[in-house]
Every structure is written in structure tokens, then in C-alpha cells.
Design an enzyme around this catalytic site. Sequence first.
Site, PDB file in Angstrom:
ATOM      1  N   HIS A 118       0.816  -1.211   0.000  1.00  0.00           N
ATOM      2  CA  HIS A 118       0.000   0.000   0.000  1.00  0.00           C
ATOM      3  C   HIS A 118       0.855   1.269   0.000  1.00  0.00           C
ATOM      4  O   HIS A 118       0.356   2.348   0.308  1.00  0.00           O
ATOM      5  CB  HIS A 118      -0.955   0.007   1.206  1.00  0.00           C
ATOM      6  CG  HIS A 118      -2.053  -1.003   1.067  1.00  0.00           C
ATOM      7  ND1 HIS A 118      -2.889  -1.342   2.113  1.00  0.00           N
ATOM      8  CD2 HIS A 118      -2.464  -1.756   0.023  1.00  0.00           C
ATOM      9  CE1 HIS A 118      -3.774  -2.262   1.709  1.00  0.00           C
ATOM     10  NE2 HIS A 118      -3.516  -2.534   0.444  1.00  0.00           N
TER      11      HIS A 118
ATOM     12  N   ASN B 114      -3.389 -12.194  15.841  1.00  0.00           N
ATOM     13  CA  ASN B 114      -4.116 -10.924  15.917  1.00  0.00           C
ATOM     14  C   ASN B 114      -4.629 -10.702  17.332  1.00  0.00           C
ATOM     15  O   ASN B 114      -4.678 -11.625  18.154  1.00  0.00           O
ATOM     16  CB  ASN B 114      -5.281 -10.943  14.912  1.00  0.00           C
ATOM     17  CG  ASN B 114      -5.672  -9.547  14.470  1.00  0.00           C
ATOM     18  OD1 ASN B 114      -4.831  -8.751  14.064  1.00  0.00           O
ATOM     19  ND2 ASN B 114      -6.964  -9.253  14.575  1.00  0.00           N
ATOM     20  N   LEU B 115      -5.011  -9.427  17.612  1.00  0.00           N
ATOM     21  CA  LEU B 115      -5.545  -9.161  18.957  1.00  0.00           C
ATOM     22  C   LEU B 115      -6.829  -9.947  19.177  1.00  0.00           C
ATOM     23  O   LEU B 115      -7.103 -10.458  20.251  1.00  0.00           O
ATOM     24  CB  LEU B 115      -5.797  -7.650  19.103  1.00  0.00           C
ATOM     25  CG  LEU B 115      -6.168  -7.151  20.507  1.00  0.00           C
ATOM     26  CD1 LEU B 115      -5.020  -7.437  21.472  1.00  0.00           C
ATOM     27  CD2 LEU B 115      -6.475  -5.661  20.488  1.00  0.00           C
ATOM     28  N   GLU B 116      -7.629 -10.042  18.097  1.00  0.00           N
ATOM     29  CA  GLU B 116      -8.924 -10.747  18.166  1.00  0.00           C
ATOM     30  C   GLU B 116      -9.210 -11.331  16.789  1.00  0.00           C
ATOM     31  O   GLU B 116      -8.565 -10.957  15.807  1.00  0.00           O
ATOM     32  CB  GLU B 116     -10.028  -9.746  18.550  1.00  0.00           C
ATOM     33  CG  GLU B 116     -10.159  -8.640  17.523  1.00  0.00           C
ATOM     34  CD  GLU B 116     -10.864  -7.409  18.067  1.00  0.00           C
ATOM     35  OE1 GLU B 116     -11.194  -7.371  19.252  1.00  0.00           O
ATOM     36  OE2 GLU B 116     -11.051  -6.485  17.270  1.00  0.00           O
TER      37      GLU B 116
ATOM     38  N   ALA C  17       0.293  -8.144  19.682  1.00  0.00           N
ATOM     39  CA  ALA C  17       1.367  -8.586  18.781  1.00  0.00           C
ATOM     40  C   ALA C  17       2.721  -8.703  19.494  1.00  0.00           C
ATOM     41  O   ALA C  17       3.505  -9.604  19.197  1.00  0.00           O
ATOM     42  CB  ALA C  17       1.475  -7.620  17.599  1.00  0.00           C
TER      43      ALA C  17
HETATM   44  C1  BV8 Z   1      -8.058  -2.318  -5.487  1.00  0.00           C
HETATM   45  C2  BV8 Z   1      -3.756   3.724   2.135  1.00  0.00           C
HETATM   46  C3  BV8 Z   1      -8.487  -2.723  -7.737  1.00  0.00           C
HETATM   47  C4  BV8 Z   1      -2.490   4.086   2.771  1.00  0.00           C
HETATM   48  C5  BV8 Z   1      -5.229   1.847   2.259  1.00  0.00           C
HETATM   49  C6  BV8 Z   1     -12.451  -7.135  -3.766  1.00  0.00           C
HETATM   50  C7  BV8 Z   1     -11.287  -7.292  -4.516  1.00  0.00           C
HETATM   51  C8  BV8 Z   1     -10.480  -6.190  -4.809  1.00  0.00           C
HETATM   52  C9  BV8 Z   1     -10.837  -4.922  -4.338  1.00  0.00           C
HETATM   53  C10 BV8 Z   1     -11.980  -4.765  -3.588  1.00  0.00           C
HETATM   54  C11 BV8 Z   1     -12.785  -5.876  -3.305  1.00  0.00           C
HETATM   55  N1  BV8 Z   1     -13.828  -5.415  -2.576  1.00  0.00           N
HETATM   56  C12 BV8 Z   1     -13.710  -4.085  -2.385  1.00  0.00           C
HETATM   57  C13 BV8 Z   1     -12.609  -3.650  -3.000  1.00  0.00           C
HETATM   58  C14 BV8 Z   1     -12.159  -2.260  -3.013  1.00  0.00           C
HETATM   59  C15 BV8 Z   1     -11.247  -1.897  -1.858  1.00  0.00           C
HETATM   60  C16 BV8 Z   1     -11.617  -2.546  -0.568  1.00  0.00           C
HETATM   61  O1  BV8 Z   1     -11.034  -3.551  -0.182  1.00  0.00           O
HETATM   62  N2  BV8 Z   1     -12.555  -1.963   0.137  1.00  0.00           N
HETATM   63  C17 BV8 Z   1     -12.929  -2.491   1.439  1.00  0.00           C
HETATM   64  C18 BV8 Z   1     -13.171  -1.345   2.407  1.00  0.00           C
HETATM   65  C19 BV8 Z   1     -14.158  -3.365   1.257  1.00  0.00           C
HETATM   66  N3  BV8 Z   1      -9.868  -2.221  -2.192  1.00  0.00           N
HETATM   67  C20 BV8 Z   1      -9.162  -1.345  -2.924  1.00  0.00           C
HETATM   68  O2  BV8 Z   1      -9.626  -0.319  -3.379  1.00  0.00           O
HETATM   69  C21 BV8 Z   1      -7.711  -1.706  -3.205  1.00  0.00           C
HETATM   70  N4  BV8 Z   1      -7.474  -1.546  -4.615  1.00  0.00           N
HETATM   71  O3  BV8 Z   1      -8.793  -3.208  -5.187  1.00  0.00           O
HETATM   72  O4  BV8 Z   1      -7.761  -2.000  -6.769  1.00  0.00           O
HETATM   73  C22 BV8 Z   1      -8.012  -2.297  -9.046  1.00  0.00           C
HETATM   74  C23 BV8 Z   1      -8.038  -3.222 -10.054  1.00  0.00           C
HETATM   75  C24 BV8 Z   1      -7.604  -2.847 -11.293  1.00  0.00           C
HETATM   76  C25 BV8 Z   1      -7.148  -1.557 -11.499  1.00  0.00           C
HETATM   77  C26 BV8 Z   1      -7.122  -0.622 -10.462  1.00  0.00           C
HETATM   78  C27 BV8 Z   1      -7.555  -0.994  -9.238  1.00  0.00           C
HETATM   79  C28 BV8 Z   1      -6.736  -0.758  -2.532  1.00  0.00           C
HETATM   80  C29 BV8 Z   1      -6.777  -0.916  -1.057  1.00  0.00           C
HETATM   81  C30 BV8 Z   1      -5.706  -0.049  -0.394  1.00  0.00           C
HETATM   82  C31 BV8 Z   1      -6.345   1.140   0.247  1.00  0.00           C
HETATM   83  N5  BV8 Z   1      -5.364   1.900   0.980  1.00  0.00           N
HETATM   84  N6  BV8 Z   1      -4.398   2.649   2.876  1.00  0.00           N
HETATM   85  C32 BV8 Z   1      -2.751   4.608   4.152  1.00  0.00           C
HETATM   86  O5  BV8 Z   1      -3.386   5.671   4.243  1.00  0.00           O
HETATM   87  O6  BV8 Z   1      -2.313   3.948   5.097  1.00  0.00           O
HETATM   88  S1  BV8 Z   1      -6.124   0.723   3.158  1.00  0.00           S
HETATM   89  C33 BV8 Z   1      -5.809   0.737   4.807  1.00  0.00           C
HETATM   90  O7  BV8 Z   1      -6.453  -0.460   5.316  1.00  0.00           O
HETATM   91  C34 BV8 Z   1      -4.363   0.590   5.212  1.00  0.00           C
HETATM   92  O8  BV8 Z   1      -3.489   0.265   4.162  1.00  0.00           O
HETATM   93  C35 BV8 Z   1      -4.437  -0.595   6.182  1.00  0.00           C
HETATM   94  O9  BV8 Z   1      -3.253  -1.226   6.350  1.00  0.00           O
HETATM   95  C36 BV8 Z   1      -5.443  -1.403   5.499  1.00  0.00           C
HETATM   96  C37 BV8 Z   1      -6.006  -2.582   6.209  1.00  0.00           C
HETATM   97  O10 BV8 Z   1      -6.355  -2.181   7.516  1.00  0.00           O
HETATM   98  P1  BV8 Z   1      -5.614  -2.931   8.722  1.00  0.00           P
HETATM   99  O11 BV8 Z   1      -4.150  -2.737   8.554  1.00  0.00           O
HETATM  100  O12 BV8 Z   1      -6.112  -4.317   8.796  1.00  0.00           O
HETATM  101  O13 BV8 Z   1      -6.065  -2.062   9.945  1.00  0.00           O
HETATM  102  P2  BV8 Z   1      -7.444  -2.211  10.757  1.00  0.00           P
HETATM  103  O14 BV8 Z   1      -7.517  -1.037  11.675  1.00  0.00           O
HETATM  104  O15 BV8 Z   1      -8.566  -2.478   9.812  1.00  0.00           O
HETATM  105  O16 BV8 Z   1      -7.255  -3.535  11.622  1.00  0.00           O
HETATM  106  C38 BV8 Z   1      -6.250  -3.577  12.639  1.00  0.00           C
HETATM  107  C39 BV8 Z   1      -6.253  -4.986  13.183  1.00  0.00           C
HETATM  108  O17 BV8 Z   1      -5.197  -5.078  14.150  1.00  0.00           O
HETATM  109  C40 BV8 Z   1      -7.544  -5.344  13.915  1.00  0.00           C
HETATM  110  O18 BV8 Z   1      -7.924  -6.658  13.547  1.00  0.00           O
HETATM  111  C41 BV8 Z   1      -7.160  -5.279  15.397  1.00  0.00           C
HETATM  112  O19 BV8 Z   1      -7.864  -6.241  16.156  1.00  0.00           O
HETATM  113  C42 BV8 Z   1      -5.690  -5.644  15.332  1.00  0.00           C
HETATM  114  N7  BV8 Z   1      -4.925  -5.079  16.452  1.00  0.00           N
HETATM  115  C43 BV8 Z   1      -5.078  -3.880  17.059  1.00  0.00           C
HETATM  116  N8  BV8 Z   1      -4.151  -3.751  18.044  1.00  0.00           N
HETATM  117  C44 BV8 Z   1      -3.394  -4.871  18.019  1.00  0.00           C
HETATM  118  C45 BV8 Z   1      -3.876  -5.715  17.002  1.00  0.00           C
HETATM  119  N9  BV8 Z   1      -3.332  -6.915  16.742  1.00  0.00           N
HETATM  120  C46 BV8 Z   1      -2.277  -7.285  17.490  1.00  0.00           C
HETATM  121  N10 BV8 Z   1      -1.758  -6.526  18.481  1.00  0.00           N
HETATM  122  C47 BV8 Z   1      -2.284  -5.317  18.774  1.00  0.00           C
HETATM  123  N11 BV8 Z   1      -1.753  -4.579  19.762  1.00  0.00           N
END
Ligand code: BV8
Length: 237
Positions: free
Chosen positions: A113, A206-208, A224
Site C-alpha cells: 500500500h 491478531n488481537l482478536e 502482537a
Molecule cells: C483495489 C492507504 C483494484 C495508505 C489503504 C475485492 C477485490 C479487490 C478490491 C476490492 C474488493 N472489494 C472491495 C474492494 C475495493 C477496496 C476494498 O477492499 N474496500 C474495502 C473497504 C471493502 N480495495 C481497494 O480499493 C484496493 N485496490 O482493489 O484495486 C483495481 C483493479 C484494477 C485496477 C485498479 C484498481 C486498494 C486498497 C488499499 C487502500 N489503501 N491505505 C494509508 O493511508 O495507510 S487501506 C488501509 O487499510 C491501510 O493500508 C491498512 O493497512 C489497510 C487494512 O487495515 P488494517 O491494517 O487491517 O487495519 P485495521 O484497523 O482495519 O485492523 C487492525 C487490526 O489489528 C484489527 O484486527 C485489530 O484487532 C488488530 N490489532 C489492534 N491492536 C493490536 C492488534 N493486533 C495485534 N496486536 C495489537 N496490539
Amino acid sequence: MTAKTENIVILTGSGVSAESGVATFRDKDGIWAKYDYRDVATPEGFAANPDLVHSFYNDRRRKLPSVEPNAAHIALAELEAGLAARGGGLTLVTQNVDDLHERAGSKNILHMHGELGKATCARCGAVCDCVEDLSVDHGCSVCRQNGGMRPYVVWFGEMPRFMDEAMDAILRADLFVSIGTSGSVYPAAGFAGEARAAGVRAMELNLEPSENAYVFEDSRYGPATKVVPDWVREILG
Ligand code: BV8
């Protein structure tokens, strides 16, 4: 006797950096609780209000020097060295745009990303290091044009980077491990299913339980900085 685990692919998300003080996205006090992703993490949002998007990433970039890698980042760097020492390998695919894996010593990193510490020019495509604030007035050091600089990150609707390299590594792996990600963003969230379909064992630390917890054959839940070093010690024996 289970075969030794030699080639591992790891996918990390913001949860691996949480205990370093880097905000996650979907936790209750996460980034998406404060910003609408359509405003700050899409090309349309950037076109509509580049100042807001620059400010969103400038704030996050400014915080980077004040956070440190945690025990999970360090354990993953040790795992890479330990596997290499016995002829194996580790590919670290990260959704994170921070540089904490690098600063912990990991080498084989795929920032799917993008990276907060880099900027790219929409005019000429140049990619350069970026430690200072970006703005619409920023000039490109390569083509010298103004107004085209943007954070080197992948927004929603944009193609993630290193997809071929990540898939190749997954298909060759003995084990795929997802660490600190909610499994809510694709195509990253689909990697575990791809691994299983290819007969590669899949595990979640993962945390959960994540949104795609059902895909994994094995899982360890907890912070983590606890579950990752414990698991790495098991692998390296
Ligand atoms: C694309 C930017 C296509 C940088 C980010 C199906 C297939 C393909 C695409 C899609 C699809 N369905 C929908 C899509 C579109 C979309 C998508 O996925 N939408 C979602 C919302 C449904 N995907 C896209 O648009 C992607 N591109 O598909 O392109 C394409 C094809 C042809 C031509 C052109 C394009 C692009 C996705 C990237 C978006 N950019 N970030 C930035 O600002 O950082 S996404 C963003 O979410 C970050 O990158 C982040 O890393 C990512 C995932 O989030 P997580 O890292 O998981 O963070 P989150 O808070 O959600 O979770 C944290 C976890 O940690 C939790 O589970 C928590 O319990 C745990 N945790 C917390 N504390 C701890 C812990 N674990 C352990 N220890 C702890 N202490």
C-alpha cells in the site's frame, strides 16, 4: 513429523504497529473514526481537496520519527535472519506505510500500500524520499513541475503494488501468516484464501479474530508484542 517450516510469507497490517503508538484504522479510536476514507484515501478525495489529503498524510508522516519498532517488528526481523541461516526465506508483505519493519531490521519487505516516507509526481511518475510536509505547491525534483506531488501510497480504487511478487511468494510458501490486520481490505484480505486454495497452511496472529478468521487453520490471539515473539521462538526452536 510435520515438515520443517522453511519458507514463510507474512502479511502485516496496522495492528503490528499499534503498540508502537501508530494508530490503526478500524479500532474504535482508529483513523477511520476521525476521517472518512473517501475524503483522504481515494484519488477522488485528493482531486476534490488536496490540502486536506496532504494535511492527513503530513500529520502521520510527522509522527513517524517519534515512534519506535516494537517487539513484534523485531521478532519478525529475527525470523527472517533465522530462516535465512538455515536455507529458508521470509517474504514480508505489509499493508502498512510506516517504516517500522525496516527500522527493526527486516529486509525482504513488499509495501503493497506504499510508503509514507516517499512521494510521487503525478506529472512524471518519479518516486522520491519525502521526510518533509507535502503541499500543492511542492515542486518535483525530477521534472521541476509544481502541483503534481502526492503521497506514495495506494488509495482505494488504486492497484496495490507488488501483487505478482506477493502471489508468487505465497504459492511457493510452506506457511502464510496474517498478523495485525482486520482482513477487511482487498486484495490483501484475499491472500489467506489464495494460500489455502494452493494447499499452503494459513495462520492468523491478531488481537482478536479478524473478519476472515474462518479461513485460517491456526490462530493465536493477543497483543502482537506477546504472540509474535512467542510464535517466532517456536519456529526458530
Ligand atoms: C483495489 C492507504 C483494484 C495508505 C489503504 C475485492 C477485490 C479487490 C478490491 C476490492 C474488493 N472489494 C472491495 C474492494 C475495493 C477496496 C476494498 O477492499 N474496500 C474495502 C473497504 C471493502 N480495495 C481497494 O480499493 C484496493 N485496490 O482493489 O484495486 C483495481 C483493479 C484494477 C485496477 C485498479 C484498481 C486498494 C486498497 C488499499 C487502500 N489503501 N491505505 C494509508 O493511508 O495507510 S487501506 C488501509 O487499510 C491501510 O493500508 C491498512 O493497512 C489497510 C487494512 O487495515 P488494517 O491494517 O487491517 O487495519 P485495521 O484497523 O482495519 O485492523 C487492525 C487490526 O489489528 C484489527 O484486527 C485489530 O484487532 C488488530 N490489532 C489492534 N491492536 C493490536 C492488534 N493486533 C495485534 N496486536 C495489537 N496490539
